[in-house]
Design an enzyme around this catalytic site. Sequence first.
Site, PDB file in Angstrom:
ATOM      1  NE  ARG A 190      -3.835  -2.158  -0.139  1.00  0.00           N
ATOM      2  CZ  ARG A 190      -3.747  -3.375  -0.680  1.00  0.00           C
ATOM      3  NH1 ARG A 190      -2.595  -3.749  -1.246  1.00  0.00           N
ATOM      4  NH2 ARG A 190      -4.757  -4.204  -0.676  1.00  0.00           N
ATOM      5  CG  LEU A 191       4.570   1.607   1.390  1.00  0.00           C
ATOM      6  CD1 LEU A 191       6.022   1.239   1.691  1.00  0.00           C
ATOM      7  CD2 LEU A 191       4.107   2.746   2.310  1.00  0.00           C
TER       8      LEU A 191
END
Length: 212
Positions: A190-191
């Site tokens: 989720r970066l």
Amino acid sequence: MHYEAFRREYTAGGLHREMLDSCPLRQFESWLEQAVRAGLTDPTAMVLATVDDEGLPWQRIVLLKGLSHGGFVFYTNYGSDKAQAIAANPLVSLNFPWNELDRQVTIGGRAEKMSVAESAAYFVTRPRESQIAAWASRQSRPISARALLEKQVAVLRERFGKGEIPLPDFWGGYRVIPQRIEFWQGGEHRLHDRFQYRRQADDSWQIEQLQP
């Protein structure tokens, strides 16, 4: 259904500042070309979000029909819900959800009516049945049965025969002039990578990276 269980990692690749064009429209065209080459279904499909005169947000999918004069172009019936909302509040948002590429592009800007000449130039390129459909449908208005719509189509086919079908005076184009455009590339864990272009007073663009 356990919706929280539906997840995956985004591994299609990162996005870095040096990869971006200084012009967001050129950057968009580059990504759109890649979406087309990747064989995405409906790569020009975009979500159009409006806010009506009662302050209610609404979304629907429309098709991008071009980039012209610095804006994103689509066409619709001027009596449709979307057109009525734009008349009340021309500030809109567009979103291209290219999920297969772990990408999306979001645009915020002002929708402006295109000229009759521009709308007519596009209308003549539409398939004949689509031209008749534009005449037949009073888009977004209630109808008691589909048979009534089909009857209207039949009446119009007879009316126009094999002749040229003119542009309806209640149908035409809008151009969304962007003020802000964000390019989003999914990242692992989720970066995600997010870069936002903002239009400046001199019509140049400022680019900044956003946290995911």
